[in-house]
Design a protein around this motif. Structure first.
Motif: not given
Lengths: 245, 431
Positions: A29, A32-33, A36, A127, A130
């Motif tokens: 996570n 990914d952040r 972004k 994400s 997901d």
């Protein structure tokens, strides 16, 4: 020692332990952040190597945090060609064509501009969890850099790669290396990050190389020559109408 | 009376029998002559097709592409094709040389990808190389694309698949386009060229439908102007290959050596010059065809021989009473053998001559008007055209004549030897 000091020490130690003992999900996570941004505008070059030699392709690109992006090629052989991703659809624009090419299904597996980066790779979102289940593996050092190793396994058949192992640099939370596997366990591609830079206080990947392990002497090196983050980008840029203009 | 006169008299006396026997020999000889002529015509046609569509008399490609035809030709193209063509045109042995670019292509129609093969050509040169205008279907009186235009000609298969033409329900007539019509005013389609180095795309307008005489070429394919393709590809003056047609009487092997020497002098080591008979895949196809046709010819030869032998034997065996009579009259076994041999020789000469002459007449006529094998070749890809022009050879005329005569004559030995050993009384009693 004072009880308060003892408590503070314990808390600090516990925090340090927690940091060290992050779960696979937390690492992914955070990874990914870190990648972004509200918007990004870059200029760069792709160096595509195969058994016939190396070809350089230059481009400009714009992206938003929704995952939409527009790439416009500026090198002579591809001048004017554009790639638009909006939603999960990829469109190709060619200056000599009156129609757009819509890529879907198996055609997404083609390499972009003959590179080892497929259009399908470009439709992957930020994400990761997901689509994948994450399991932490043993920490590892890559090129002298401390990394976590996380194994990602696809939750469904709709993922481009059934299994991935991503080596996340502890200092930056950016991938240092990534291996892509088929369901049978065959290594399909390998990505290595060669350079990262800080832009607007954020770490970004500025150079990486992808090797197609199914082909001999096949690799693509991607180098970002300039990166601007969170700059104003007209949202109409990511529309099909704009592509035809 | 001499035996040869007796034999001749016997042949004339038993007209029906002689006619039947002679007819069998004629038919066998006629069939074999025509078969050999047809096979020779098919091999000629295959050679012509190889030279026209695949290799010319001599072909130039890069060594990389020549070594591996599966690679994308745009990964290893012939660079500086224009300048190279000028040099080739100046060579006295050359009739015409054509540059071609081959591109794997996709059309999108109703969300479906349709695969096709694009060949970008110089239409003016191709007209000289392969009379391309004769292959236009003539649906709307269309013409070949002009140089620099954004036009194309397509085979009907791909044009139908992407919805540019449709069948009318009338019988297909490749001479005047009957059976097909354009679906509407819009005749444009975007061709996406798929290369290892990436993609390019060009919207082209359909100028006409083309129908090749060789079935395998009528798959999904199109042709466009080579200068338009080069401009679109943005990679300069290149070609996948250059095909060279030599003037009549020029030797392909000698010319290959000459061209190789010229290219070596210029340091063009990356290029490979190949005479048509050394083009790997085609040579093996041609060799396979020669073997196959040889086997077919041998089988026919055998069948023809069996017919001749069988007829001759039957004629002898049914003359047992006559054999008995001749034996009773004092004819010895050896003379009997000679007599039957001579009779078969006369009938064989006459039958073979008539059969071979008829074979020559039919082959010559068909060699001019052609044999339309379209229906028979449907679904079969032998690399030959649908219309074949039989060609006579010395072997198919002279060889077959003598072979038929010899077979007919020598076929009498065994039965006549057997007949010669039978006592006259037994022969007469056998009736």
């Amino acid at each position: 020692m004072n009880k308060k000091w003892m408590t503070a020490l314990v808390l600090i130690f516990a925090a340090a332990m927690m940091l060290a003992a992050q779960s696979a999900e937390e690492i992914v996570n955070r990874m990914d952040r870190e990648q972004k941004y509200e918007t990004a505008k870059t200029s760069g070059s792709m160096f595509i190597t195969d058994r016939f030699g190396t070809k350089q392709t230059d481009f400009l690109s714009w992206g938003n945090k929704g995952g939409d992006f527009l790439i416009e090629f500026t090198s002579a052989a591809e001048e004017g060609q554009k790639i638009l991703r909006t939603g999960s659809v990829v469109y190709l624009f060619f200056p000599d064509a009156e129609d757009l090419m819509r890529l879907q299904g198996s055609s997404l597996k083609q390499g972009m501009m003959g590179s080892d980066i497929s259009y399908e790779d470009m439709t992957e979102g930020n994400s990761t969890l997901d689509k994948y289940d994450a399991v932490k593996l043993d920490d590892i050092e890559i090129d002298g850099v401390d990394c976590w190793a996380v194994e990602l396994t696809g939750k469904s058949r709709a993922v481009p790669y059934y299994r991935r192992i991503v080596y996340v640099e502890k200092a930056t939370y950016l991938p240092k290396k990534e291996d892509y596997f088929s369901k049978s366990g065959k290594l399909l591609k390998e990505l290595r990050v060669l350079e990262v830079k800080k832009v607007n206080g954020l770490w970004i990947i500025t150079e990486m190389v992808i090797e197609d392990k199914l082909k001999k002497n096949s690799s693509t090196r991607l180098k970002m020559n300039s990166v601007q983050l969170n700059v104003p980008v007209n949202k109409n840029l990511f529309s099909v109408n704009n592509l035809m203009m | 009376m001499k035996l040869y006169r007796i034999a001749f008299r016997n042949v004339r006396r038993h007209r029906v029998r002689s006619l039947l026997s002679g007819s069998a020999i004629s038919i066998a000889a006629l069939s074999i002559v025509m078969l050999f002529a047809l096979l020779a015509g098919m091999l000629d046609d295959m050679e012509n097709n190889i030279k026209t569509y695949a290799s010319g008399d001599v072909r130039i490609r890069t060594a990389l592409y020549e070594a591996d035809e599966m690679i994308d030709p745009m990964s290893a193209p012939v660079l500086g094709a224009g300048a190279l063509l000028d040099q080739i045109d100046a060579m006295e042995e050359v009739e015409v040389a054509v540059p071609r670019i081959t591109l794997n292509t996709v059309f999108q129609s109703d969300g479906v990808d349709h695969v096709a093969l694009t060949t970008a050509v110089d239409f003016d040169r191709e007209l000289e190389f392969q009379q391309l205008d004769e292959f236009l279907l003539g649906i709307d009186g269309g013409q070949l694309p002009e140089a620099g235009s954004s036009e194309m000609v397509m085979t009907r298969r791909i044009a139908e698949d992407i919805g540019l033409v449709e069948q009318t329900g009338d019988r297909f007539d490749k001479k005047n386009g009957a059976g097909y019509r354009y679906t509407g005013e819009n005749r444009k389609a975007t061709a996406y060229f798929m290369m290892n180095s990436g993609m390019q795309a060009k919207t082209l307008e359909l100028a006409e439908i083309v129908h090749f005489p060789v079935g395998s070429l009528n798959g999904p394919a199109l042709m466009m102007p080579i200068d338009t393709a080069r401009k679109n590809l943005r990679r300069g003056d290149l070609a996948s290959e250059i095909l060279i047609r030599l003037k009549k009487g020029s030797d392909a092997e000698l010319f290959t050596e000459k061209l190789e020497a010229m290219l070596a002098e210029q340091g063009r080591d990356e290029l490979k010059v190949t005479p048509w008979f050394e083009v790997n895949t085609l040579v093996s196809l041609f060799a396979m065809a020669e073997v196959s046709y040889g086997v077919i010819a041998a089988v026919f030869f055998l069948l023809g021989s069996v017919v001749i032998v069988n007829t001759t034997i039957m004629v002898i065996l049914e003359r047992m009473k006559e054999i008995g009579t001749l034996g009773a009259m004092g004819l010895e076994g050896k003379q009997l053998v000679q007599l039957f041999f001579l009779e078969a020789l006369y009938i064989g000469i006459a039958g073979s001559f008539i059969g071979v002459m008829l074979g020559i007449i039919f082959s010559v006529v068909l060699g001019v008007i052609g044999m339309d094998m379209g229906g028979a070749m449907e679904g079969v890809d032998l690399g030959v055209s649908t219309v074949i022009y039989p060609r006579l050879t010395w072997f198919s005329v002279v060889g077959v004549f003598f072979y038929s005569v010899i077979v007919a004559a020598t076929a009498t030995f065994i039965p006549s030897l057997r007949a010669g050993r039978i006592k006259p009384v037994e022969a007469l009693r056998s009736i």
